[in-house]
Design an enzyme around this catalytic site. Sequence first.
Site, PDB file in Angstrom:
ATOM      1  N   ASP A  52      79.947  32.439 -31.618  1.00  0.00           N
ATOM      2  CA  ASP A  52      79.936  31.568 -30.442  1.00  0.00           C
ATOM      3  C   ASP A  52      80.187  32.390 -29.180  1.00  0.00           C
ATOM      4  O   ASP A  52      81.249  32.991 -29.026  1.00  0.00           O
ATOM      5  CB  ASP A  52      81.022  30.499 -30.596  1.00  0.00           C
ATOM      6  CG  ASP A  52      81.048  29.541 -29.418  1.00  0.00           C
ATOM      7  OD1 ASP A  52      80.402  28.483 -29.509  1.00  0.00           O
ATOM      8  OD2 ASP A  52      81.710  29.844 -28.402  1.00  0.00           O
ATOM      9  N   TYR A  57      80.994  34.000 -20.360  1.00  0.00           N
ATOM     10  CA  TYR A  57      81.920  34.930 -21.012  1.00  0.00           C
ATOM     11  C   TYR A  57      81.515  36.381 -20.775  1.00  0.00           C
ATOM     12  O   TYR A  57      82.327  37.293 -20.963  1.00  0.00           O
ATOM     13  CB  TYR A  57      81.962  34.717 -22.529  1.00  0.00           C
ATOM     14  CG  TYR A  57      82.421  33.374 -23.014  1.00  0.00           C
ATOM     15  CD1 TYR A  57      83.051  32.455 -22.178  1.00  0.00           C
ATOM     16  CD2 TYR A  57      82.229  33.022 -24.351  1.00  0.00           C
ATOM     17  CE1 TYR A  57      83.460  31.222 -22.665  1.00  0.00           C
ATOM     18  CE2 TYR A  57      82.639  31.787 -24.833  1.00  0.00           C
ATOM     19  CZ  TYR A  57      83.247  30.887 -23.981  1.00  0.00           C
ATOM     20  OH  TYR A  57      83.636  29.672 -24.465  1.00  0.00           O
ATOM     21  N   LYS A  82      76.019  29.017 -24.142  1.00  0.00           N
ATOM     22  CA  LYS A  82      76.274  27.851 -23.301  1.00  0.00           C
ATOM     23  C   LYS A  82      75.691  28.038 -21.900  1.00  0.00           C
ATOM     24  O   LYS A  82      75.757  29.130 -21.331  1.00  0.00           O
ATOM     25  CB  LYS A  82      77.783  27.588 -23.195  1.00  0.00           C
ATOM     26  CG  LYS A  82      78.476  27.515 -24.548  1.00  0.00           C
ATOM     27  CD  LYS A  82      79.982  27.387 -24.417  1.00  0.00           C
ATOM     28  CE  LYS A  82      80.658  27.564 -25.756  1.00  0.00           C
ATOM     29  NZ  LYS A  82      80.693  28.968 -26.204  1.00  0.00           N
ATOM     30  N   HIS A 113      78.096  23.754 -20.829  1.00  0.00           N
ATOM     31  CA  HIS A 113      79.478  24.249 -20.946  1.00  0.00           C
ATOM     32  C   HIS A 113      80.504  23.281 -20.366  1.00  0.00           C
ATOM     33  O   HIS A 113      81.595  23.107 -20.920  1.00  0.00           O
ATOM     34  CB  HIS A 113      79.604  25.620 -20.276  1.00  0.00           C
ATOM     35  CG  HIS A 113      80.690  26.466 -20.840  1.00  0.00           C
ATOM     36  ND1 HIS A 113      80.660  27.840 -20.820  1.00  0.00           N
ATOM     37  CD2 HIS A 113      81.847  26.154 -21.453  1.00  0.00           C
ATOM     38  CE1 HIS A 113      81.744  28.327 -21.393  1.00  0.00           C
ATOM     39  NE2 HIS A 113      82.494  27.312 -21.784  1.00  0.00           N
TER      40      HIS A 113
END
Length: 309
Positions: A52, A57, A82, A113
């Site tokens: 994931d 990120y 996401k 998200h």
Amino acid sequence: MSEWLTKTLTLNTGAKVPIVGLGVFVSRDPVEQAKATSWVLTALQAGYRHIDTAWIYGTEKPVGEAVKASGIPREELFITTKLPWNHTKRVQWSIDQSLKNAGLDYFDLYLIHWPHSVAYDENEPRPRNPDGQIKLDETGNFNDTWAEMEKVLASGKVKAIGLSNFSIKTMEELFKTAKVTPAMLQVEMHPYLAQDELLAYCKEKGIAVTAYAPTGYATVREDPTVGEIASRYGATPTQVILSWHVGRGVIVIPKSADAGRQKENCQILNLSEADVQIINGLERNQRICNKPDKFGNVSGWSMERLGWM
């Protein structure tokens, strides 16, 4: 390899997703982001097949590099990313960026998200107003974003689409226009924030649930009750908590850069019903990962608007 790395749940698309995965969230430090390649590879070598990540990120590229280095056939992996909150007006462009980052032809799952949109700034994914609050973009809504997500699904660039940080309130609003039912909802969930009503709602709708921050960090792991149960099983608090999730039919994506803890995290226990009920009793509606700020908001939206009250 733990047998739990091969156990799956079936999405409403018919696809199978490993119930234990690896979360790949790191700080905004590019050096730390780059380091993720090595520990994602370690997890893949240990048997993990569910990874994931997210555009925001900064780890889509490291995930892609680890996948390539592993030599594991792409069809044996389940990879989630996401749509960031600042790309809600450029969804088609954003999925292409994510695929390019990861060097992949498709993602298995693509999530919105957050339910809200943030002003686009190519140099800053978390722009703020002078008072320090997140700078929102109120010119659209998540219904419009979901329509664009449905187009991404139709394109074949992703195999399933879903949501993150949505609530019953926001999903009810989404369903007024959605043509495709979300395959997944990813939310903060742990013994201090069990979200029983939300979990039941998703099961009724055929939406799988993934818990992020599934152990509740040290706050929950160090709870004396959890520690007592762990000692009875000769296990760690983390193993007890993750086992509680899995017993509820919830997918877990704990993050660990440590090879030993990666192996520990996939050792799922068969908890007794009595111990499950004890853990259920720890519920206190306490958010640990995403708590309200000094303005009473979480990333720009009030708890009421998020439906998190």
